[in-house]
Design a protein around this motif. Sequence first.
Motif, PDB file in Angstrom:
ATOM      1  N   GLY A 196       0.812  -1.207   0.000  1.00  0.00           N
ATOM      2  CA  GLY A 196       0.000   0.000   0.000  1.00  0.00           C
ATOM      3  C   GLY A 196       0.850   1.264   0.000  1.00  0.00           C
ATOM      4  O   GLY A 196       2.031   1.246   0.361  1.00  0.00           O
ATOM      5  N   TYR A 197       0.248   2.360  -0.426  1.00  0.00           N
ATOM      6  CA  TYR A 197       0.972   3.634  -0.455  1.00  0.00           C
ATOM      7  C   TYR A 197       1.216   4.145   0.969  1.00  0.00           C
ATOM      8  O   TYR A 197       0.375   3.965   1.860  1.00  0.00           O
ATOM      9  CB  TYR A 197       0.176   4.685  -1.223  1.00  0.00           C
ATOM     10  CG  TYR A 197       0.146   4.463  -2.716  1.00  0.00           C
ATOM     11  CD1 TYR A 197       1.265   4.711  -3.501  1.00  0.00           C
ATOM     12  CD2 TYR A 197      -1.012   4.012  -3.341  1.00  0.00           C
ATOM     13  CE1 TYR A 197       1.239   4.509  -4.871  1.00  0.00           C
ATOM     14  CE2 TYR A 197      -1.051   3.810  -4.708  1.00  0.00           C
ATOM     15  CZ  TYR A 197       0.080   4.062  -5.469  1.00  0.00           C
ATOM     16  OH  TYR A 197       0.037   3.845  -6.825  1.00  0.00           O
ATOM     17  N   PRO A 198       2.351   4.793   1.194  1.00  0.00           N
ATOM     18  CA  PRO A 198       2.571   5.418   2.512  1.00  0.00           C
ATOM     19  C   PRO A 198       1.705   6.664   2.644  1.00  0.00           C
ATOM     20  O   PRO A 198       1.297   7.260   1.635  1.00  0.00           O
ATOM     21  CB  PRO A 198       4.068   5.786   2.475  1.00  0.00           C
ATOM     22  CG  PRO A 198       4.372   5.986   1.014  1.00  0.00           C
ATOM     23  CD  PRO A 198       3.498   4.999   0.280  1.00  0.00           C
ATOM     24  N   ASP A 199       1.426   7.046   3.880  1.00  0.00           N
ATOM     25  CA  ASP A 199       0.690   8.303   4.064  1.00  0.00           C
ATOM     26  C   ASP A 199       1.664   9.477   3.910  1.00  0.00           C
ATOM     27  O   ASP A 199       2.869   9.296   3.698  1.00  0.00           O
ATOM     28  CB  ASP A 199      -0.029   8.333   5.418  1.00  0.00           C
ATOM     29  CG  ASP A 199       0.913   8.238   6.606  1.00  0.00           C
ATOM     30  OD1 ASP A 199       2.073   8.706   6.515  1.00  0.00           O
ATOM     31  OD2 ASP A 199       0.500   7.694   7.648  1.00  0.00           O
ATOM     32  N   TYR A 200       1.150  10.688   4.041  1.00  0.00           N
ATOM     33  CA  TYR A 200       1.952  11.888   3.771  1.00  0.00           C
ATOM     34  C   TYR A 200       3.182  11.953   4.666  1.00  0.00           C
ATOM     35  O   TYR A 200       4.302  12.181   4.191  1.00  0.00           O
ATOM     36  CB  TYR A 200       1.085  13.131   3.975  1.00  0.00           C
ATOM     37  CG  TYR A 200       1.770  14.434   3.617  1.00  0.00           C
ATOM     38  CD1 TYR A 200       1.684  14.953   2.329  1.00  0.00           C
ATOM     39  CD2 TYR A 200       2.502  15.134   4.574  1.00  0.00           C
ATOM     40  CE1 TYR A 200       2.326  16.149   2.001  1.00  0.00           C
ATOM     41  CE2 TYR A 200       3.143  16.326   4.258  1.00  0.00           C
ATOM     42  CZ  TYR A 200       3.046  16.821   2.965  1.00  0.00           C
ATOM     43  OH  TYR A 200       3.689  18.002   2.649  1.00  0.00           O
ATOM     44  N   ASN A 201       2.993  11.758   5.963  1.00  0.00           N
ATOM     45  CA  ASN A 201       4.109  11.867   6.903  1.00  0.00           C
ATOM     46  C   ASN A 201       5.146  10.759   6.688  1.00  0.00           C
ATOM     47  O   ASN A 201       6.354  10.993   6.809  1.00  0.00           O
ATOM     48  CB  ASN A 201       3.593  11.835   8.346  1.00  0.00           C
ATOM     49  CG  ASN A 201       2.808  13.076   8.708  1.00  0.00           C
ATOM     50  OD1 ASN A 201       3.086  14.162   8.200  1.00  0.00           O
ATOM     51  ND2 ASN A 201       1.812  12.930   9.575  1.00  0.00           N
ATOM     52  N   GLU A 202       4.672   9.546   6.382  1.00  0.00           N
ATOM     53  CA  GLU A 202       5.598   8.443   6.138  1.00  0.00           C
ATOM     54  C   GLU A 202       6.444   8.706   4.895  1.00  0.00           C
ATOM     55  O   GLU A 202       7.650   8.438   4.877  1.00  0.00           O
ATOM     56  CB  GLU A 202       4.823   7.134   5.986  1.00  0.00           C
ATOM     57  CG  GLU A 202       4.219   6.614   7.285  1.00  0.00           C
ATOM     58  CD  GLU A 202       3.363   5.393   7.073  1.00  0.00           C
ATOM     59  OE1 GLU A 202       3.053   4.712   8.071  1.00  0.00           O
ATOM     60  OE2 GLU A 202       2.970   5.114   5.911  1.00  0.00           O
ATOM     61  N   GLU A 203       5.820   9.247   3.855  1.00  0.00           N
ATOM     62  CA  GLU A 203       6.578   9.535   2.635  1.00  0.00           C
ATOM     63  C   GLU A 203       7.569  10.670   2.865  1.00  0.00           C
ATOM     64  O   GLU A 203       8.660  10.682   2.294  1.00  0.00           O
ATOM     65  CB  GLU A 203       5.616   9.873   1.494  1.00  0.00           C
ATOM     66  CG  GLU A 203       6.251   9.743   0.131  1.00  0.00           C
ATOM     67  CD  GLU A 203       5.228   9.525  -0.973  1.00  0.00           C
ATOM     68  OE1 GLU A 203       5.659   9.353  -2.127  1.00  0.00           O
ATOM     69  OE2 GLU A 203       4.013   9.524  -0.686  1.00  0.00           O
ATOM     70  N   LYS A 204       7.193  11.627   3.713  1.00  0.00           N
ATOM     71  CA  LYS A 204       8.133  12.708   4.067  1.00  0.00           C
ATOM     72  C   LYS A 204       9.331  12.138   4.829  1.00  0.00           C
ATOM     73  O   LYS A 204      10.487  12.516   4.570  1.00  0.00           O
ATOM     74  CB  LYS A 204       7.406  13.740   4.927  1.00  0.00           C
ATOM     75  CG  LYS A 204       8.278  14.881   5.450  1.00  0.00           C
ATOM     76  CD  LYS A 204       8.833  15.725   4.316  1.00  0.00           C
ATOM     77  CE  LYS A 204       9.370  17.049   4.847  1.00  0.00           C
ATOM     78  NZ  LYS A 204      10.390  16.895   5.894  1.00  0.00           N
ATOM     79  N   GLN A 205       9.091  11.223   5.761  1.00  0.00           N
ATOM     80  CA  GLN A 205      10.193  10.566   6.474  1.00  0.00           C
ATOM     81  C   GLN A 205      11.091   9.801   5.515  1.00  0.00           C
ATOM     82  O   GLN A 205      12.316   9.769   5.678  1.00  0.00           O
ATOM     83  CB  GLN A 205       9.642   9.613   7.529  1.00  0.00           C
ATOM     84  CG  GLN A 205       8.950  10.278   8.705  1.00  0.00           C
ATOM     85  CD  GLN A 205       8.426   9.250   9.697  1.00  0.00           C
ATOM     86  OE1 GLN A 205       9.132   8.333  10.095  1.00  0.00           O
ATOM     87  NE2 GLN A 205       7.169   9.390  10.073  1.00  0.00           N
ATOM     88  N   MET A 206      10.483   9.185   4.501  1.00  0.00           N
ATOM     89  CA  MET A 206      11.265   8.439   3.523  1.00  0.00           C
ATOM     90  C   MET A 206      12.207   9.382   2.762  1.00  0.00           C
ATOM     91  O   MET A 206      13.391   9.064   2.553  1.00  0.00           O
ATOM     92  CB  MET A 206      10.334   7.731   2.544  1.00  0.00           C
ATOM     93  CG  MET A 206      11.045   6.886   1.502  1.00  0.00           C
ATOM     94  SD  MET A 206       9.941   6.345   0.186  1.00  0.00           S
ATOM     95  CE  MET A 206       9.685   7.905  -0.673  1.00  0.00           C
ATOM     96  N   LEU A 207      11.714  10.548   2.358  1.00  0.00           N
ATOM     97  CA  LEU A 207      12.562  11.506   1.661  1.00  0.00           C
ATOM     98  C   LEU A 207      13.736  11.942   2.542  1.00  0.00           C
ATOM     99  O   LEU A 207      14.872  12.054   2.071  1.00  0.00           O
ATOM    100  CB  LEU A 207      11.736  12.731   1.248  1.00  0.00           C
ATOM    101  CG  LEU A 207      10.605  12.496   0.239  1.00  0.00           C
ATOM    102  CD1 LEU A 207       9.889  13.809  -0.061  1.00  0.00           C
ATOM    103  CD2 LEU A 207      11.130  11.879  -1.042  1.00  0.00           C
TER     104      LEU A 207
END
Length: 316
Positions: free
Chosen positions: A175-186
Amino acid sequence: MEIIKFQEFRNKVRGNIRKVIIGKADNIDKIVVAFITSGHVLLEDVPGLGKTKLSRSLAKTMNCSFKRIQFTPDLLPSDLTGIYFYNQRSQEFEFREGPLLSQIVLADEINRATPRTQSALLECMEERQITVEGNTIPLKKPFFVIATQNPVEQFGTFPLPEAQLDRFFIKLSMGYPDYNEEKQMLDRFMDSDPLETLQSVVTMEEIQYVQNNYSKVHVSEEIKNYILDIVKATRTHKEIELGCSPRASLNLMKGCQALAAIKGRDYVIPEDVKELAVPIMSHRIIVKNEINIGNNKAQSVINDILNTVETPLEKI
């Protein structure tokens, strides 16, 4: 049996993998459950969601050998198992190992290979061995297959036959990450890839302990009957063309035992069954009028069965 060892095992594995994979703790726990029971995982998701990194992180965490196989239409069974070749220097036939001789195998885009090549996985996934030129070769322990398939792109694919789907212990979606998770990934991947520095955190003795002792978790007669009632309902449900096999009953019970153990219990409760019923059973049924592998109708039908089958009272 020491339940604390199962909790420590889960916490070590989950904590280490989450140094690379943001979030997805629930999916990581289910993969740990599959690993403990010596099952295999089918990841069905669109590209780019971290399936390969998850597999590599698991291999490094477990300190296990790892091979990734990119499945394509021209892939041959011998590309998986290995071949015997004639060594002119020694004037003898020698065996060149294929990627299936690794401990953790990532079968990437498995549905792109022909049925002939897919069938090469059947023996190794169930019997933990391969046969080459009439010679049977046992696989290394632990042996764990993570297969991926794209639920969207259907051109040039060969749907997995029911016999092979049934050999996968569990089917999951990242599944796609949520906004905060994707920000942490960056932030985490901006300077370097944390996978490159990931270290193993569990020993082979710990792996052997959890795999050899999870079956000691108590399953009451009421829970066994509950599992059987759910599986039986898949064989009579009006929306299901083909119900679950007895292997589904066995895998659901084993999965509940492992899940209970990593949650700190030496007994199974109905909530364990409800948590694992969909990921363990949804890929084992054929739903009437189901058009493609990417829809959620099978999951909805299993949830409908869970809502109709009576939940037993907890009796340990």
